[in-house]
Design a protein around this motif. Structure first.
Motif, PDB file in Angstrom:
ATOM      1  N   ALA A 186      27.765  -5.312  63.093  1.00 27.65           N
ATOM      2  CA  ALA A 186      28.035  -3.886  62.862  1.00 27.65           C
ATOM      3  C   ALA A 186      29.075  -3.646  61.777  1.00 27.65           C
ATOM      4  O   ALA A 186      29.178  -2.521  61.274  1.00 27.65           O
ATOM      5  CB  ALA A 186      28.509  -3.250  64.167  1.00 27.65           C
ATOM      6  N   GLY A 235      23.053  -3.482  62.854  1.00 24.89           N
ATOM      7  CA  GLY A 235      23.794  -4.745  62.915  1.00 24.89           C
ATOM      8  C   GLY A 235      23.137  -5.812  63.766  1.00 24.89           C
ATOM      9  O   GLY A 235      23.510  -6.981  63.709  1.00 24.89           O
ATOM     10  N   CYS A 236      22.197  -5.421  64.595  1.00 25.66           N
ATOM     11  CA  CYS A 236      21.361  -6.380  65.325  1.00 25.66           C
ATOM     12  C   CYS A 236      20.026  -5.683  65.569  1.00 25.66           C
ATOM     13  O   CYS A 236      19.819  -4.548  65.110  1.00 25.66           O
ATOM     14  CB  CYS A 236      22.025  -6.830  66.634  1.00 25.66           C
ATOM     15  SG  CYS A 236      22.013  -5.591  67.944  1.00 25.66           S
ATOM     16  N   VAL A 267      21.580   5.567  69.554  1.00 29.13           N
ATOM     17  CA  VAL A 267      22.840   4.895  69.840  1.00 29.13           C
ATOM     18  C   VAL A 267      23.574   5.707  70.898  1.00 29.13           C
ATOM     19  O   VAL A 267      23.437   6.934  70.972  1.00 29.13           O
ATOM     20  CB  VAL A 267      23.692   4.775  68.543  1.00 29.13           C
ATOM     21  CG1 VAL A 267      24.322   6.106  68.152  1.00 29.13           C
ATOM     22  CG2 VAL A 267      24.770   3.711  68.677  1.00 29.13           C
ATOM     23  N   VAL A 311      28.205  -2.802  74.052  1.00 34.29           N
ATOM     24  CA  VAL A 311      27.010  -2.766  73.193  1.00 34.29           C
ATOM     25  C   VAL A 311      26.479  -1.334  73.193  1.00 34.29           C
ATOM     26  O   VAL A 311      26.381  -0.708  74.247  1.00 34.29           O
ATOM     27  CB  VAL A 311      25.944  -3.766  73.708  1.00 34.29           C
ATOM     28  CG1 VAL A 311      24.629  -3.608  72.980  1.00 34.29           C
ATOM     29  CG2 VAL A 311      26.465  -5.193  73.562  1.00 34.29           C
ATOM     30  N   LYS A 312      26.144  -0.825  72.022  1.00 25.90           N
ATOM     31  CA  LYS A 312      25.856   0.613  71.895  1.00 25.90           C
ATOM     32  C   LYS A 312      24.375   0.982  71.966  1.00 25.90           C
ATOM     33  O   LYS A 312      24.039   2.156  71.943  1.00 25.90           O
ATOM     34  CB  LYS A 312      26.426   1.150  70.570  1.00 25.90           C
ATOM     35  CG  LYS A 312      27.882   0.791  70.301  1.00 25.90           C
ATOM     36  CD  LYS A 312      28.818   1.329  71.356  1.00 25.90           C
ATOM     37  CE  LYS A 312      30.280   1.153  70.929  1.00 25.90           C
ATOM     38  NZ  LYS A 312      31.174   1.030  72.075  1.00 25.90           N
ATOM     39  N   ALA A 329      27.861  -9.042  67.633  1.00 27.68           N
ATOM     40  CA  ALA A 329      27.459  -8.172  66.513  1.00 27.68           C
ATOM     41  C   ALA A 329      27.999  -6.761  66.690  1.00 27.68           C
ATOM     42  O   ALA A 329      28.358  -6.090  65.719  1.00 27.68           O
ATOM     43  CB  ALA A 329      25.933  -8.140  66.413  1.00 27.68           C
ATOM     44  N   CYS A 330      28.089  -6.306  67.933  1.00 31.42           N
ATOM     45  CA  CYS A 330      28.467  -4.912  68.205  1.00 31.42           C
ATOM     46  C   CYS A 330      29.974  -4.709  68.366  1.00 31.42           C
ATOM     47  O   CYS A 330      30.446  -3.565  68.360  1.00 31.42           O
ATOM     48  CB  CYS A 330      27.734  -4.426  69.461  1.00 31.42           C
ATOM     49  SG  CYS A 330      27.398  -2.661  69.467  1.00 31.42           S
TER      50      CYS A 330
HETATM   51  S1  SF4 Z   1      23.632  -2.782  69.449  1.00 34.10           S
HETATM   52 FE1  SF4 Z   1      25.478  -2.466  68.213  1.00 34.10          FE
HETATM   53  S2  SF4 Z   1      25.288  -3.901  66.465  1.00 34.10           S
HETATM   54 FE2  SF4 Z   1      23.254  -3.706  67.417  1.00 34.10          FE
HETATM   55  S3  SF4 Z   1      22.268  -2.089  66.204  1.00 34.10           S
HETATM   56 FE3  SF4 Z   1      23.221  -1.125  68.016  1.00 34.10          FE
HETATM   57  S4  SF4 Z   1      25.224  -0.413  67.329  1.00 34.10           S
HETATM   58 FE4  SF4 Z   1      24.478  -1.908  65.809  1.00 34.10          FE
END
Ligand code: SF4
Length: 216
Positions: A16, A38-39, A48, A105-106, A129-130
């Motif tokens: 991210a 980001g993932c 999100v 995690v979003k 990643a988040c």
């Molecule tokens: S889970 Fe987090 S890192 Fe992955 S796409 Fe969503 S906001 Fe981005």
């Protein structure tokens, strides 16, 4: 001491971090997170789900990831686990409107099963990643106290070897020296055998009471 993941870690494969805005107030962060790639979790998810609460909250509660209801509504802890959390906060004497509630995690990770979407625990790669979003939220809010609910939230900030079962309660040597309490995720109470639910809810409320006492 728990192995700590440095707040602000860029995450695996960039994660991210590449999507963080120049202005790091909550409103800019929330808007920027809508475009995070980001993932891979963004693609099947509805939207999100960013944190919510006052920008000057003294306490931040961190869960795992949005669930089915949260994914559809775009708000954290609005489904069954959210109702457990609301009841527990009330029992602990904590006004939810005074705390900032978010997730490690979003985006919702799930497995389609017919018309249903079954929760899947995010992988370590996805959690790492988040982490820049959670890190940025904590920098923006600057809470005095963190409550990490469940293994994913705890391990996001305290490292993969942290065990909520073994290390529940106040966490020594927490990141940034911030007072930190590790506890279970409220969804674990819903999954517990019926005869154990009251006991597990009482223990969760006790952890939230401890957090409230540490702030007072
Ligand atoms: S889970 Fe987090 S890192 Fe992955 S796409 Fe969503 S906001 Fe981005």
């Amino acid at each position: 001491m728990a192995e700590q993941l440095t707040l602000g870690d860029d995450g695996a494969g960039g994660g991210a971090a590449a999507y963080l805005p120049r202005s790091r107030d909550l409103a800019h962060l929330r808007r920027a997170a809508e475009h995070c790639r980001g993932c891979d979790l963004w693609e099947p998810a509805t939207q999100v789900v960013f944190g919510e609460g006052p920008r000057d909250a003294r306490m931040v509660l961190v869960g795992e990831q949005p669930g089915d209801h949260e994914d559809l509504e775009g708000a954290p802890f609005v489904g069954p686990a959210g109702r457990v959390l609301d009841d527990a906060l009330e029992a602990a004497g904590i006004d939810r409107s005074t705390v900032y509630v978010t997730n490690a995690v979003k985006h919702f990770r799930f497995e389609p099963r017919g018309k249903r979407r079954l929760h899947k625990t995010p992988s370590r790669t996805e959690v790492v990643a988040c982490v820049p979003w959670l890190s940025a939220e904590l920098t923006a809010v600057e809470p005095e106290l963190l409550v990490l609910m469940g293994a994913v939230a705890a391990q996001a900030l305290l490292g993969p070897r942290f065990s909520v079962t073994r290390q529940r309660g106040v966490v020594p040597d927490a990141p940034d020296g911030r007072t930190t309490v590790a506890t279970v995720h409220p969804s674990s109470i819903l999954r517990a055998p019926p005869e154990l639910r009251d006991e597990q809810l009482a223990a969760f409320v006790d952890d939230l009471r401890l957090a409230a006492r540490l702030l007072s």
